[in-house]
Design an enzyme around this catalytic site. Structure first.
Site, PDB file in Angstrom:
ATOM      1  N   CYS A  16       0.864  -1.183   0.000  1.00 46.46           N
ATOM      2  CA  CYS A  16       0.000   0.000   0.000  1.00 46.46           C
ATOM      3  C   CYS A  16       0.900   1.232   0.000  1.00 46.46           C
ATOM      4  O   CYS A  16       2.126   1.128   0.126  1.00 46.46           O
ATOM      5  CB  CYS A  16      -0.909  -0.007   1.233  1.00 46.46           C
ATOM      6  SG  CYS A  16       0.010   0.092   2.795  1.00 46.46           S
ATOM      7  N   HIS A  75       5.369  -4.988   8.906  1.00 48.16           N
ATOM      8  CA  HIS A  75       5.325  -6.370   9.373  1.00 48.16           C
ATOM      9  C   HIS A  75       5.517  -7.349   8.220  1.00 48.16           C
ATOM     10  O   HIS A  75       4.572  -7.964   7.730  1.00 48.16           O
ATOM     11  CB  HIS A  75       3.998  -6.644  10.089  1.00 48.16           C
ATOM     12  CG  HIS A  75       3.926  -6.021  11.444  1.00 48.16           C
ATOM     13  ND1 HIS A  75       2.742  -5.745  12.079  1.00 48.16           N
ATOM     14  CD2 HIS A  75       4.905  -5.622  12.295  1.00 48.16           C
ATOM     15  CE1 HIS A  75       2.992  -5.186  13.257  1.00 48.16           C
ATOM     16  NE2 HIS A  75       4.295  -5.109  13.404  1.00 48.16           N
ATOM     17  N   HIS A  90       3.597   1.946  11.731  1.00 48.55           N
ATOM     18  CA  HIS A  90       2.465   1.709  12.640  1.00 48.55           C
ATOM     19  C   HIS A  90       2.260   2.851  13.629  1.00 48.55           C
ATOM     20  O   HIS A  90       1.226   2.906  14.299  1.00 48.55           O
ATOM     21  CB  HIS A  90       2.687   0.410  13.410  1.00 48.55           C
ATOM     22  CG  HIS A  90       2.923  -0.764  12.513  1.00 48.55           C
ATOM     23  ND1 HIS A  90       4.184  -1.271  12.280  1.00 48.55           N
ATOM     24  CD2 HIS A  90       2.078  -1.495  11.750  1.00 48.55           C
ATOM     25  CE1 HIS A  90       4.086  -2.279  11.430  1.00 48.55           C
ATOM     26  NE2 HIS A  90       2.836  -2.429  11.087  1.00 48.55           N
ATOM     27  N   GLU A  99       0.170  -0.515  16.396  1.00 46.82           N
ATOM     28  CA  GLU A  99      -0.674   0.620  16.029  1.00 46.82           C
ATOM     29  C   GLU A  99      -1.622   0.980  17.175  1.00 46.82           C
ATOM     30  O   GLU A  99      -1.832   2.163  17.476  1.00 46.82           O
ATOM     31  CB  GLU A  99      -1.473   0.308  14.769  1.00 46.82           C
ATOM     32  CG  GLU A  99      -2.280   1.494  14.269  1.00 46.82           C
ATOM     33  CD  GLU A  99      -3.157   1.170  13.083  1.00 46.82           C
ATOM     34  OE1 GLU A  99      -4.255   1.760  12.991  1.00 46.82           O
ATOM     35  OE2 GLU A  99      -2.764   0.338  12.242  1.00 46.82           O
ATOM     36  N   THR A 131      -6.324   0.491  11.741  1.00 49.43           N
ATOM     37  CA  THR A 131      -6.578   0.640  10.299  1.00 49.43           C
ATOM     38  C   THR A 131      -6.533  -0.671   9.528  1.00 49.43           C
ATOM     39  O   THR A 131      -6.971  -0.718   8.379  1.00 49.43           O
ATOM     40  CB  THR A 131      -5.552   1.602   9.669  1.00 49.43           C
ATOM     41  OG1 THR A 131      -4.243   1.032   9.783  1.00 49.43           O
ATOM     42  CG2 THR A 131      -5.595   2.969  10.323  1.00 49.43           C
ATOM     43  N   CYS A 179      -8.151   1.426   6.544  1.00 51.19           N
ATOM     44  CA  CYS A 179      -7.506   2.063   5.399  1.00 51.19           C
ATOM     45  C   CYS A 179      -8.025   1.500   4.080  1.00 51.19           C
ATOM     46  O   CYS A 179      -8.480   0.367   3.987  1.00 51.19           O
ATOM     47  CB  CYS A 179      -5.982   1.951   5.523  1.00 51.19           C
ATOM     48  SG  CYS A 179      -5.212   0.609   4.622  1.00 51.19           S
TER      49      CYS A 179
END
Length: 332
Positions: free
Chosen positions: A23, A52, A85, A137, A175, A205
């Site tokens: 992304c 990750h 994150h 996060e 997200t 997201c």
């Protein structure tokens, strides 16, 4: 008239999800580490995994990045980068105390959630943060307003939630969650707190949603879905769950092609392939090659959305890269 024979149910094919893989936030974070190494040389310290994914972390380590769990592990006066994150304000304070130069590679979509948490806390709302306990996060977002945030770890956790004032409650979310599970949690929260406010924009997201939509579209057609991603990647783990929920007979998460068990292919005609948002496409190509050598050479694209979003590099790098470009220009 001779009837056209129907396709054999055992005909081997691959359904390849699109979009998949990196992304915009992950792409930005990985490039940020690479640019920092080019700009400042090694080592560049990174607090927690930048994203990750095992392969990405190992690749950056070979280039000179050093990944640490805590800010205290970074030598004073060094450069430290914060992962995609996000981190809590206390981490920024720790870095300042150790006289560390910081580069913040937090995904802008995560930063948006942080800002929402701060704003609602300033207005004295109870904030119900939907997410998984212990995820980086969630730790970072919770740190923005620890006295106002309560973690809600899935629908089954709703019955334990208590607030000070039913009329001043808002939900936010991690997200990278499953859209369906998140909305199930929200529905249960609204049953308990009818005046619950939703965030001004969807926190999950766009990339997480798009990858889940693509998997839903192919899940019902697939006997087996292979998700490329690491076990500590929340959005990758969710893709396995989404595939099974969409009707896939079987689904597995692998980091690399060699982790695929040939026994999974028994009686399989259609294999769905996708990857989490922190996975470079070279790993998907490896899976496709592995499948091709076993008779799954026919690849069909399952396209759920177009993605054109990009994020600029962290401001610290943009500033220094501009200064470098200006210096080179004046030297010519």
């Amino acid at each position: 008239m001779t009837a056209t024979p129907s396709p054999s149910p055992t005909a081997k094919r691959v359904l390849l999800a699109a979009p998949r893989g990196y992304c915009a936030g992950v792409d930005r974070a990985v490039i940020a580490v690479e640019k920092a190494l080019e700009q400042y040389g090694s080592p560049i310290y990174v607090r927690h995994e930048i994203v990750h994914n095992k392969y990405v972390v190992q690749t950056l380590e070979r280039k000179g990045a050093i990944f640490v769990e805590e800010t205290a592990e970074v030598p004073e006066g060094s450069i430290v980068m914060f992962s995609a994150h996000g981190v809590a304000p206390t981490v920024h304070a720790e870095a300042a105390e150790r006289k560390l130069a910081t580069i913040d590679a937090t995904c802008p979509l995560v930063t948006k959630v942080h800002k929402e948490a701060v704003r609602f806390a300033q207005d004295d709302y109870d904030i119900l943060l939907i997410g998984h306990e212990g995820h980086e996060e969630v730790i970072g977002t919770s740190g923005e307003a620890p006295d106002h945030i309560t973690l809600v770890d899935g629908p089954e956790d709703v019955e334990n939630v208590e607030v000070r004032d039913d009329s001043k409650v808002v939900w936010l979310s991690q997200t990278t969650l499953s859209v369906d599970e998140t909305m199930e949690t929200v529905d249960r929260l609204k049953e308990k707190f009818p005046q619950l406010i939703s965030p001004p924009s969807d926190d999950i997201c766009y990339a997480t949603q798009n990858r889940q939509i693509a998997v839903k579209q192919m899940g019902g057609q697939a006997d087996l879905v292979i998700v490329v991603g690491s076990k500590n990647s929340s959005n990758s783990v969710r893709l396995v769950e989404v595939a099974l929920g969409a009707g896939a007979r079987d689904a597995h998460l692998v980091d690399f092609a060699e982790e695929i068990d040939e026994a999974w292919l028994e009686g399989v005609g259609t294999v769905g392939v996708t990857s989490g948002a922190s996975v470079p496409d070279v790993l998907v190509e490896g899976v496709l090659e592995w499948l091709s050598t076993r008779g799954f050479a026919d690849v069909e694209l399952v396209k759920a959305a177009e993605e054109s979003i990009t994020f600029s590099l962290p401001k610290e790098l943009r500033r220094d890269l501009r200064a470098e470009a200006a210096a080179l220009g004046s030297a010519e």
